[in-house]
Scaffold this motif. Structure first.
Motif, PDB file in Angstrom:
ATOM      1  N   ASN A   4       3.995   5.124  -7.404  1.00  0.00           N
ATOM      2  CA  ASN A   4       3.719   5.253  -5.967  1.00  0.00           C
ATOM      3  C   ASN A   4       4.793   4.574  -5.126  1.00  0.00           C
ATOM      4  OD1 ASN A   4       1.389   6.810  -5.816  1.00  0.00           O
ATOM      5  ND2 ASN A   4       0.043   5.077  -6.208  1.00  0.00           N
ATOM      6  N   GLU A  32       0.104  14.677  -2.811  1.00  0.00           N
ATOM      7  CA  GLU A  32       0.716  14.279  -4.074  1.00  0.00           C
ATOM      8  C   GLU A  32       1.454  15.456  -4.693  1.00  0.00           C
ATOM      9  OE1 GLU A  32      -0.468  11.961  -8.190  1.00  0.00           O
ATOM     10  OE2 GLU A  32      -1.943  12.201  -6.601  1.00  0.00           O
ATOM     11  N   ASN A  84       2.660   6.840   1.419  1.00  0.00           N
ATOM     12  CA  ASN A  84       3.041   8.194   0.996  1.00  0.00           C
ATOM     13  C   ASN A  84       2.209   9.254   1.703  1.00  0.00           C
ATOM     14  OD1 ASN A  84       5.190   8.482  -1.003  1.00  0.00           O
ATOM     15  ND2 ASN A  84       3.988   7.076  -2.254  1.00  0.00           N
ATOM     16  N   ASN A  85       0.915   9.008   1.799  1.00  0.00           N
ATOM     17  CA  ASN A  85       0.037   9.945   2.504  1.00  0.00           C
ATOM     18  C   ASN A  85       0.469  10.104   3.961  1.00  0.00           C
ATOM     19  OD1 ASN A  85      -1.577  10.364   0.257  1.00  0.00           O
ATOM     20  ND2 ASN A  85      -3.073   8.809   0.829  1.00  0.00           N
ATOM     21  N   LYS A 143       0.720   3.991  -1.849  1.00  0.00           N
ATOM     22  CA  LYS A 143      -0.015   5.263  -1.910  1.00  0.00           C
ATOM     23  C   LYS A 143      -0.393   5.725  -0.503  1.00  0.00           C
ATOM     24  CE  LYS A 143      -4.492   7.110  -3.353  1.00  0.00           C
ATOM     25  NZ  LYS A 143      -5.782   6.769  -3.983  1.00  0.00           N
ATOM     26  N   GLU A 144      -0.914   4.796   0.290  1.00  0.00           N
ATOM     27  CA  GLU A 144      -1.313   5.126   1.660  1.00  0.00           C
ATOM     28  C   GLU A 144      -0.103   5.491   2.514  1.00  0.00           C
ATOM     29  OE1 GLU A 144      -4.488   2.646  -0.187  1.00  0.00           O
ATOM     30  OE2 GLU A 144      -2.303   2.591  -0.128  1.00  0.00           O
ATOM     31  N   ARG A 150       7.860   6.751  -5.250  1.00  0.00           N
ATOM     32  CA  ARG A 150       7.655   7.960  -4.444  1.00  0.00           C
ATOM     33  C   ARG A 150       7.942   7.729  -2.971  1.00  0.00           C
ATOM     34  NH1 ARG A 150       2.190   9.749  -7.381  1.00  0.00           N
ATOM     35  NH2 ARG A 150       3.086  10.867  -9.152  1.00  0.00           N
ATOM     36  N   HIS A 203       0.848  -1.199   0.000  1.00  0.00           N
ATOM     37  CA  HIS A 203       0.000   0.000   0.000  1.00  0.00           C
ATOM     38  C   HIS A 203       0.886   1.253   0.000  1.00  0.00           C
ATOM     39  CE1 HIS A 203      -4.186  -1.507   0.615  1.00  0.00           C
ATOM     40  NE2 HIS A 203      -3.526  -2.593   0.993  1.00  0.00           N
ATOM     41  N   GLU A 249      -5.281  14.090  -0.145  1.00  0.00           N
ATOM     42  CA  GLU A 249      -4.414  13.293  -1.001  1.00  0.00           C
ATOM     43  C   GLU A 249      -3.791  14.117  -2.117  1.00  0.00           C
ATOM     44  OE1 GLU A 249      -6.457   9.884  -2.434  1.00  0.00           O
ATOM     45  OE2 GLU A 249      -6.359   8.838  -0.515  1.00  0.00           O
TER      46      GLU A 249
END
Length: 274
Positions: A58, A257, A27-28, A24-25, A61, A22, A253
């Motif tokens: 992602n 980003e 990164n958040n 993306k999560e 990142r 996960h 988000e």
């Protein structure tokens, strides 16, 4: 954007390069905090299941975000795990605010924290690596299937379901392994007189006081970013088990980003200048 100041953050078992990660999560989450120290407690990059054809933006990142945090003053420790054991040949390397180690001892307000990934306690990894790798591959596809089913459940207004958690809870050997893992780690920590023992590896987030006839210690496990999406935070002499919630980030988000893109652009500009 206001970020939370945290003295210490510990994450593990991100498994970048796999379908189940996960990123993306994560990164958040990383975009929402400003830690003095960040400990990456093993299996951040999954060299076992690494595919040249699968390393999405992602995932990249997350690496760029960590580099950006180090460049802005966060002390980053990368502790090697079994899935990124290839890095162990470079252990004890220091580059500015970044250090690559196999284990770590930190002093926190007069107390000692012993931090390591935990695969040293896993016989399947130490003695039957090919079985562990095969199991890891099956786990990756199980998580991928689970994510699809949870997507369908969400469309039907149903609660998500975790196959792996159900399997762990129902298989006696899995339950015993987790219990033995915790006992082994805490017994050693008590013997060495550490106040905290902090692991990853088993994907079971937990904070619990453990004791035996020789003393006691606080056992902590940072969990993972495959199914639990958890991290350990230490601030103002208190430990907290952080659990990611999508609802806390949906409105932010795009801002996170955009911040990542600007930060990555700055890092790339510095690299080009050098």
């Amino acid at each position: 954007m206001k970020k939370r100041n945290v003295e210490l953050v510990i994450i593990s078992d991100v498994h970048l390069g796999t379908y189940g990660s996960h990123a993306k999560e994560l990164n958040n989450y990383l975009s929402s905090i400003k830690p003095k120290t960040l400990v990456l407690n093993g299996d951040i990059i999954d060299a076992w299941q690494f595919r040249k054809s699968y390393f999405p933006k992602n995932h990249l990142r997350v690496i760029q975000k960590i580099i950006g945090m180090a460049s802005k003053g966060t002390k980053v420790y990368y502790i090697t795990g079994n899935h990124d054991e290839i890095l162990r040949k470079f252990s004890d390397m220091n580059m500015g605010n970044f250090a690559l180690v196999d284990k770590l001892i930190l002093e926190l307000d007069g107390k000692k924290a012993w931090i390591f990934h935990g695969d040293v306690f896993d016989a399947s990894v130490q003695h039957s690596k090919w079985i562990a790798k095969l199991g890891g591959l099956g786990y990756d596809y199980l998580i991928l299937l689970n994510r699809f089913i949870n997507w369908v459940l969400s469309k039907l207004g149903r609660e998500p379901y975790s196959f792996s958690k159900k399997i762990k809870a129902s298989v006696k050997k899995a339950v015993k392994f987790i219990s033995d893992f915790e006992t082994t780690a805490t017994d050693l920590a008590i013997e060495k007189k550490y106040d905290y023992v902090i692991c990853g590896h088993i994907h079971e987030p937990k904070i619990i006081e453990k004791e035996n006839k020789y003393g006691s210690t606080l056992y902590l496990n940072s969990g993972d970013w495959i199914e639990n999406l958890t991290a350990l935070e230490y601030h103002k002499k208190r430990w907290k088990l952080y659990s990611y919630s999508e609802s806390n980030f949906t409105e932010e988000e795009n801002l996170f980003e955009m911040e990542d893109i600007l930060s990555n652009h700055l890092i790339n500009s510095i690299i080009k200048q050098k």
